[in-house]
Structures are given as C-alpha cells and as structure tokens.
Design a protein around this motif. Structure first.
Motif, mmCIF file in Angstrom:
data_model
loop_
_atom_site.group_PDB
_atom_site.id
_atom_site.type_symbol
_atom_site.label_atom_id
_atom_site.label_comp_id
_atom_site.label_asym_id
_atom_site.label_seq_id
_atom_site.Cartn_x
_atom_site.Cartn_y
_atom_site.Cartn_z
ATOM 1 N N UNK A 460 0.818 -1.356 -0.125
ATOM 2 C CA UNK A 460 0.179 -0.010 0.152
ATOM 3 C C UNK A 460 0.973 1.406 0.074
ATOM 4 N N UNK A 461 2.057 1.370 0.969
ATOM 5 C CA UNK A 461 2.653 2.414 0.894
ATOM 6 C C UNK A 461 3.484 2.583 -0.601
ATOM 7 N N UNK A 462 3.862 1.454 -1.285
ATOM 8 C CA UNK A 462 4.651 1.558 -2.610
ATOM 9 C C UNK A 462 3.870 2.150 -3.363
ATOM 10 N N UNK A 463 2.438 1.899 -3.555
ATOM 11 C CA UNK A 463 1.433 2.356 -4.448
ATOM 12 C C UNK A 463 1.521 4.046 -3.796
ATOM 13 N N UNK A 464 1.128 4.016 -2.832
ATOM 14 C CA UNK A 464 1.034 5.432 -2.241
ATOM 15 C C UNK A 464 2.147 6.532 -2.576
ATOM 16 N N UNK A 465 3.421 6.108 -2.575
ATOM 17 C CA UNK A 465 4.493 6.879 -2.965
ATOM 18 C C UNK A 465 4.561 7.062 -4.443
ATOM 19 N N UNK A 466 3.988 6.538 -5.143
ATOM 20 C CA UNK A 466 3.898 7.035 -6.661
ATOM 21 C C UNK A 466 5.258 6.920 -7.301
ATOM 22 N N UNK A 467 5.558 7.913 -7.895
ATOM 23 C CA UNK A 467 6.843 8.301 -8.403
ATOM 24 C C UNK A 467 8.123 8.883 -7.625
ATOM 25 N N UNK A 468 7.807 8.816 -6.176
ATOM 26 C CA UNK A 468 8.578 9.183 -5.401
ATOM 27 C C UNK A 468 9.270 7.892 -4.502
ATOM 28 N N UNK A 469 10.247 7.334 -5.162
ATOM 29 C CA UNK A 469 10.881 5.843 -4.519
ATOM 30 C C UNK A 469 11.630 6.575 -3.142
ATOM 31 N N UNK A 470 12.177 7.597 -2.893
ATOM 32 C CA UNK A 470 12.761 8.059 -1.847
ATOM 33 C C UNK A 470 12.012 8.064 -0.481
ATOM 34 N N UNK A 471 10.355 8.623 -1.037
ATOM 35 C CA UNK A 471 9.637 8.608 0.263
ATOM 36 C C UNK A 471 9.411 7.108 0.444
ATOM 37 N N UNK A 472 9.131 6.127 -0.319
ATOM 38 C CA UNK A 472 8.852 4.933 0.138
ATOM 39 C C UNK A 472 10.098 4.132 0.938
ATOM 40 N N UNK A 473 11.219 4.466 0.486
ATOM 41 C CA UNK A 473 12.320 4.208 1.401
ATOM 42 C C UNK A 473 12.129 4.617 2.862
ATOM 43 N N UNK A 474 11.923 5.816 2.768
ATOM 44 C CA UNK A 474 11.735 6.449 4.040
ATOM 45 C C UNK A 474 10.744 5.971 5.174
ATOM 46 N N UNK A 475 9.621 5.650 4.390
ATOM 47 C CA UNK A 475 8.488 4.947 5.009
ATOM 48 C C UNK A 475 8.987 3.453 5.632
ATOM 49 N N UNK A 476 9.418 3.049 4.705
ATOM 50 C CA UNK A 476 9.891 1.424 5.244
ATOM 51 C C UNK A 476 10.706 1.492 6.360
ATOM 52 N N UNK A 477 11.891 2.655 6.050
ATOM 53 C CA UNK A 477 12.912 2.821 7.459
ATOM 54 C C UNK A 477 12.144 3.018 8.761
ATOM 55 N N UNK A 478 10.990 3.661 8.602
ATOM 56 C CA UNK A 478 10.165 4.028 9.712
ATOM 57 C C UNK A 478 9.608 2.721 10.507
ATOM 58 N N UNK A 479 9.026 1.960 9.455
ATOM 59 C CA UNK A 479 8.296 0.562 9.813
ATOM 60 C C UNK A 479 9.358 -0.366 10.157
ATOM 61 N N UNK A 480 10.581 -0.398 9.649
ATOM 62 C CA UNK A 480 11.335 -1.353 10.251
ATOM 63 C C UNK A 480 11.821 -0.829 11.594
ATOM 64 N N UNK A 481 12.034 0.421 12.013
ATOM 65 C CA UNK A 481 12.433 0.696 13.370
ATOM 66 C C UNK A 481 11.240 0.552 14.304
ATOM 67 N N UNK A 482 9.759 0.749 13.772
ATOM 68 C CA UNK A 482 8.787 0.318 14.392
ATOM 69 C C UNK A 482 8.694 -1.097 15.019
ATOM 70 N N UNK A 483 9.157 -2.084 13.910
ATOM 71 C CA UNK A 483 9.052 -3.583 14.241
ATOM 72 C C UNK A 483 10.211 -3.610 15.488
ATOM 73 N N UNK A 484 11.273 -3.138 15.477
ATOM 74 C CA UNK A 484 12.433 -3.250 16.457
ATOM 75 C C UNK A 484 11.791 -2.481 17.804
ATOM 76 N N UNK A 485 11.034 -1.418 17.943
ATOM 77 C CA UNK A 485 10.669 -0.887 18.966
ATOM 78 C C UNK A 485 9.351 -1.708 19.424
ATOM 79 N N UNK A 486 8.651 -2.130 18.699
ATOM 80 C CA UNK A 486 7.705 -3.171 19.591
ATOM 81 C C UNK A 486 8.237 -4.468 20.075
ATOM 82 N N UNK A 487 9.311 -4.877 19.770
ATOM 83 C CA UNK A 487 10.022 -6.162 20.295
ATOM 84 C C UNK A 487 10.193 -5.686 21.750
ATOM 85 N N UNK A 488 10.214 -4.470 22.122
ATOM 86 C CA UNK A 488 10.719 -4.545 23.787
ATOM 87 C C UNK A 488 9.349 -4.419 24.331
#
Length: 598
Positions: A460-488
């Motif tokens: 869904x995020x990839x589709x939302x980012x459209x022609x802005x791959x840097x945005x998609x990468x940024x959002x994935x970074x946030x979710x990667x961090x969120x997974x790590x944060x949740x593990x605590x």
C-alpha cells in the motif's frame, strides 16, 4: 570599542579595510561575528562614519538581537549611540516598502491565510486541496530566485502546466486584499526600487556602508535588492562561507558570492584560523569538503593545534555496526560517560532520524533536549495506521478506527456499503476479521510484521509513494524501526502507554524554556548551524540517509556534502561518526562522505 589587538592579522585586514566592496570568507569558528562588530567600531571611531549611515543585515531575528546586544555591550560608555541600523533582510525591506506612498500593505499573510487565497484558484484548475503545500512552496521559491522553470519543477508533473497561471491569479488576489508575506517583502521591494529611480536614489543616500552576515545564505532576490541599495564606491562588507551554504531548498544560492566578487571587482580575504576545533577535526572536515568542485579552495588552521591522545581514543573516530540497535546502544552508552566531560550533541540529517534516536535515549534514561519543533515519530501517519490495526485487534473496537484502516491497503469498501450486506463486501470484511483475530493472538512485533507483509501494508505504501521512491524508502525505514521498537513490549497496551509518555515528555520539553545543563542536545544539522559543542556524534552515516535520498545531480551531492561539513565543524574536542554495514539479509552502504577519512 575598537580593539585591534585581539584580532589576528587577517581579521585586522578585514576590520580596517577602507571603502569599496570586500568579500570575507569566514571558515568555521573563525570569529566572523567579532570581525563584523569590530568593523562597525572601526567605521565609527576611525573613519568617523555617522552611525545612522551604517546598515547591518543578517537572516534571523535572533541573530540580529544577539549581534546588536553584543555591539552595545562592547560600546559601553564610549558615547557610541544606538543609531547603527541592525535588521533582518525582511524587516528592512518591509520598512522600505511601508515608507513608499505607492505601496499599500494592509496585513501580513501567514500560512493559513495564503491557503485560503489559493484554494478557490486551484479548484478552477481542477487541482485538489492536497496540492496547496507544494504550490505555495513553489511560489515562494520563485519569489526568492526569480527562476520560473526551477519553481515549476517543485510541483508534481501534472500541475506544472498550470503553475504559472495559478501564480498570476494568486498574485492578483493577494494584491487585491493588500496582503503580503515574508517572501513578498523582498520580491516587492526589489521591483519597487527597480522601477522608481527617485526612491532608489533616496535609499542609496541613506546608507553608505552595508555589512552582510552569513552571506552564503543569500538568495538572488535579496542580492538584487542589496545591489539596488548601493551606489559607488559600493561599500559592501560581505561575510560568509560558501562551504556552509545549506539552504538551497529555500532558494539560497552561494554563487552570489562569486557574482559579488566578479560584478564589483571585490577584494577577497580568508579568515583561516579556527578558534573552535582541534586540528584533527579541522583536517578531517577539510578532507571531506575538498571533494566538492564548486567552491573556493581554502587552507584552514586550528588555533588550538593538535592534541596528543591514545590511539584507542582519537579525536575523530569512525565506528561501523551491524544493526541500528547496536549503533544507538553504543552512542547512548558513550553519551552517559562523555556528558560528564562537557557539552554533547548528536546531529542528524533528518528529523525522522532524530526522533528514532530520541526514543532510544528515553529508554536508556539519558537526559536530552530537542531544540526544533517537530511531531513525535509516533505521530507519523504510517505508525498511526499500524497502531489502529493493533487497537482493533486488541478488542478496542470503534467505528472511527475501523474506517481509518478499512482501505489501507485498498479493499474498495465504501462507508455507505459497510452495512449493505453485498457478497464481495462480506468476503472482504470476513477476511479482515480473521486477520485482526490473528494479529491479536501474536506478540505485538509479529503483529506489525504481519500487517506489513500478509495484510499488504508495505505494498500500500509503495503504491501511495507513486513516482517518489525516496518516500517509499523513508516510510519503510520508519516501519523497520517500529518493528524493532515493538519487540521491547509484551502487550499492545504497554507499548501504547510508553508512546504516549514519550510524546507527552517531548511536548513538555519543547514548552520549557529551561536549558538543561547536563543534557545531550539532539538536533538536525540545520538546527545546529551556528552552534558548537565539546563533543559531537553523527550517527547513520549511510547512503540514502546522509547523503539524504536519491541524488539526481552533482549539485545536490555537493549540497549534501556541505551539510555534512557543517555537522563535522560543530565539534570542538571530539567527533564520532558511525554507520551501518548491514547484515546478510540487508546490506547497507557507508556514506560516500566517509571515504576520504578511511
């Protein structure tokens, strides 16, 4: 009062310069403010210039107040009056406009008022409300640079054709209301002085000497007005450093330094002694910035010189880590020790990186201060989407929360059809119900992973980012961090309470005026400009983070390198740089800016 004895040889040459234009290249920590203030005293005491004939300009109200206060403090009881003119570019240019009988200014326009003016105009051109932010940014960029083509490029491709028409209508409506924003103060002042020769002559007679601070941050529209305000012998005293020009996104253009030197045949001096940093820091930062091609070459020296240290504890240190968690753990533990030795700051390329690290500091109970206003990372839309899923999965049902996530990712469920009982709709709702049941049964970090992969939120995020791959990468970074944060955390409710506590603590910190003496400063590099600290850490020195995003030109790469240089030169005693080399699952490239240091 004037005190030439405190100055080094080059500083004295700058201060005692006679009439005409002078470009002073001021390296980091080279005492540029001291030079500007001593130059004022030299004009007053030695050249007998009337104080009202001197104009001192810089960019922010805070910088003006600081410089004026320092000047008055040093003036003491010498009889120097307060008629020297200190101001920001905006305040002085606005004053000129208000003094003109041909200009009517009824009100200052702020963001919400500009949006109200623009909304009915863009609707005529079939534009959505969401386009307002980009369009206002592009309008601002045009007024600061005069470059229509570059301004048009700031909006989405489908809006570029109508941009010029929207701008023209917006300007007509703005002038009809008598409103003016900060960009207009510069843009309209330039047009006024250009067309009114008598008024231009009046203001040229008003100021004989103009002193410009932070000249590398000037934009073409501001530079145009400065040129219109001066007459021969053009006694402009411009102080700046092209290597510290980091505001091109606002329209700042350090090529104005070259234009000034060439158009006025200005003399040039380099303040080459750094009174802030150790020689090792000066040398390291020069190795990095010297890779830029479009700059004035410089040799800089530390007044402190080098310091003898053990090899295991160098002045400039580079560390590599496998994971973000390991990197942040190292920095947080180091800060606990170093905080006892002097002022400490951790600098980031983006506010998102700052927020991620702030959560770590909170967990480690390391006291910290945040200078810049920003939303908590937990307020990011992607985080709020994930938390809405977890809320429903935990049994906390609400109609509003369900509507929030029912089409994230797209299930093509309409609000009206939710209760219709149609077969496709029932199948989608049943599938979502089963997904929520599963999410509610697993640990929260597995729930986050399931939402991303099985439910399809990443897609869904990839589709939302459209022609802005840097945005998609940024959002994935946030979710990667969120997974790590949740593990605590064991439960969703425990995690949510920790988020609320952190966000509230961050809000309280911003509202407090107290400067915590024994706290670490967390800042973006832009927020740290002009500041200095005994010890500085720069984590996340990786491609895509620092430099930020996908670089599309050499010009963008050189701007990112200047931002990195500014970050390095905030350090006085110690500088630590760190990066990730990744894991087998996810490799990471160290920043290109580290290459000259390895």
């Amino acid at each position: 009062m004037l005190d030439l004895e405190q100055l080094n040889e080059t500083q004295r040459k700058a201060v005692t310069y006679g009439e005409g234009p002078l470009l002073v290249l001021a390296g980091p920590g080279s005492g540029k403010t001291t030079v500007v203030i001593q130059r004022i005293f030299y004009l007053l005491e030695k050249m007998k210039v009337p104080p009202e004939k001197i104009l001192v300009l810089t960019f922010t109200k805070e910088a003006v107040l600081s410089m004026k206060s320092r000047f008055l403090r040093q003036a003491g009881g010498t009889g120097v009056n307060i008629s020297v003119n200190f101001g920001t570019f905006h305040s002085v240019f606005y004053y000129i406009l208000r003094k003109s009988p041909d200009v009517q200014v009824n009100k200052i326009l702020f963001s919400s008022q500009k949006q109200e003016l623009l909304l009915p105009i863009i609707k005529k051109y079939g534009q959505e409300k969401e386009a307002i932010g980009d369009l206002l940014f592009a309008i601002s960029y045009f007024k600061n640079t005069g470059d229509m083509e570059a301004a048009r490029g700031k909006v989405a491709l489908e809006r570029q054709e109508s941009f010029e028409y929207i701008l023209a209508e917006y300007e007509r409506e703005r002038k009809r209301t008598g409103g003016m924003d900060f960009d207009d103060m510069v843009y309209e002042c330039g047009k006024l002085l250009e067309r009114d020769k008598a008024l231009r002559s009046l203001w040229q007679e008003r100021f004989d000497y103009i002193l410009l601070d932070e000249f590398q941050d000037i934009n073409p529209s501001q530079y145009k007005v400065i040129k219109l305000l001066t007459k021969p012998p053009h006694s402009i005293f411009a102080v700046g450093d092209d290597d510290q020009s980091i505001y091109s996104f606002r329209g700042a253009d350090f090529s104005c330094l070259k234009r000034f030197e060439e158009e006025y045949h200005a003399e040039k001096l380099l303040l080459d002694i750094n009174y802030r940093s150790r020689q090792e820091i000066v040398d390291a930062s020069l190795k990095v910035i010297s890779e830029n091609k479009n700059r004035y070459p410089k040799r800089l020296y530390s007044w402190q010189g080098a310091v003898r240290v053990h090899s295991e504890n160098p002045v400039v240190k580079i560390q590599t880590f496998d994971t973000q968690k390991a990197q942040y753990h190292y920095v947080a533990e180091g800060l606990k020790q170093e905080l006892k030795e002097g002022s400490c700051a951790v600098l980031f390329r983006t506010n998102m990186q700052l927020q991620r690290f702030a959560v770590t500091m909170d967990k480690y109970n390391v006291p910290f201060c945040v200078k810049e206003k920003s939303e908590s990372l937990y307020e990011h839309f992607a985080v709020k989407d994930i938390m809405a899923y977890l809320q429903l999965a935990s049994g906390e049902w609400s109609r509003e929360t369900f509507f929030h996530i029912m089409n994230r990712p797209a299930r093509f469920i309409s609000r009206e059809a939710v209760g219709s009982g149609s077969m496709p709709m029932l199948q989608e709702l049943e599938k979502l119900r089963k997904q929520l049941i599963y999410i509610g049964r697993v640990p929260v970090y597995l729930g986050v992973q399931y939402i991303r992969r099985a439910v399809g939120y990443d897609s869904y995020l990839k589709e939302l980012s459209g022609n802005r791959p840097e945005k998609y990468t940024e959002w994935l970074e946030i979710l990667d961090w969120l997974c790590e944060d949740a593990s605590g955390y064991e439960t969703f409710s425990e995690w949510r309470e920790a988020q609320k506590s952190y966000t509230q603590g961050l809000q309280n910190m911003r509202q407090s005026d107290d400067k915590q003496a024994y706290a670490v400063w967390l800042m973006t590099v832009h927020g740290a400009k002009g500041l200095e600290f005994d010890r500085v850490w720069i984590p996340d020195c990786n491609e895509g983070i620092f430099p930020h995003g996908n670089l599309h030109s050499d010009k963008e790469g050189e701007e990112e390198r200047r931002i990195f240089y500014v970050a390095m030169t905030r350090a006085k005693e110690k500088l630590e740089l760190s990066c990730l080399d990744g894991t087998e699952k996810r490799s990471r490239l160290p920043s290109r800016f580290l290459n000259p240091l390895l």
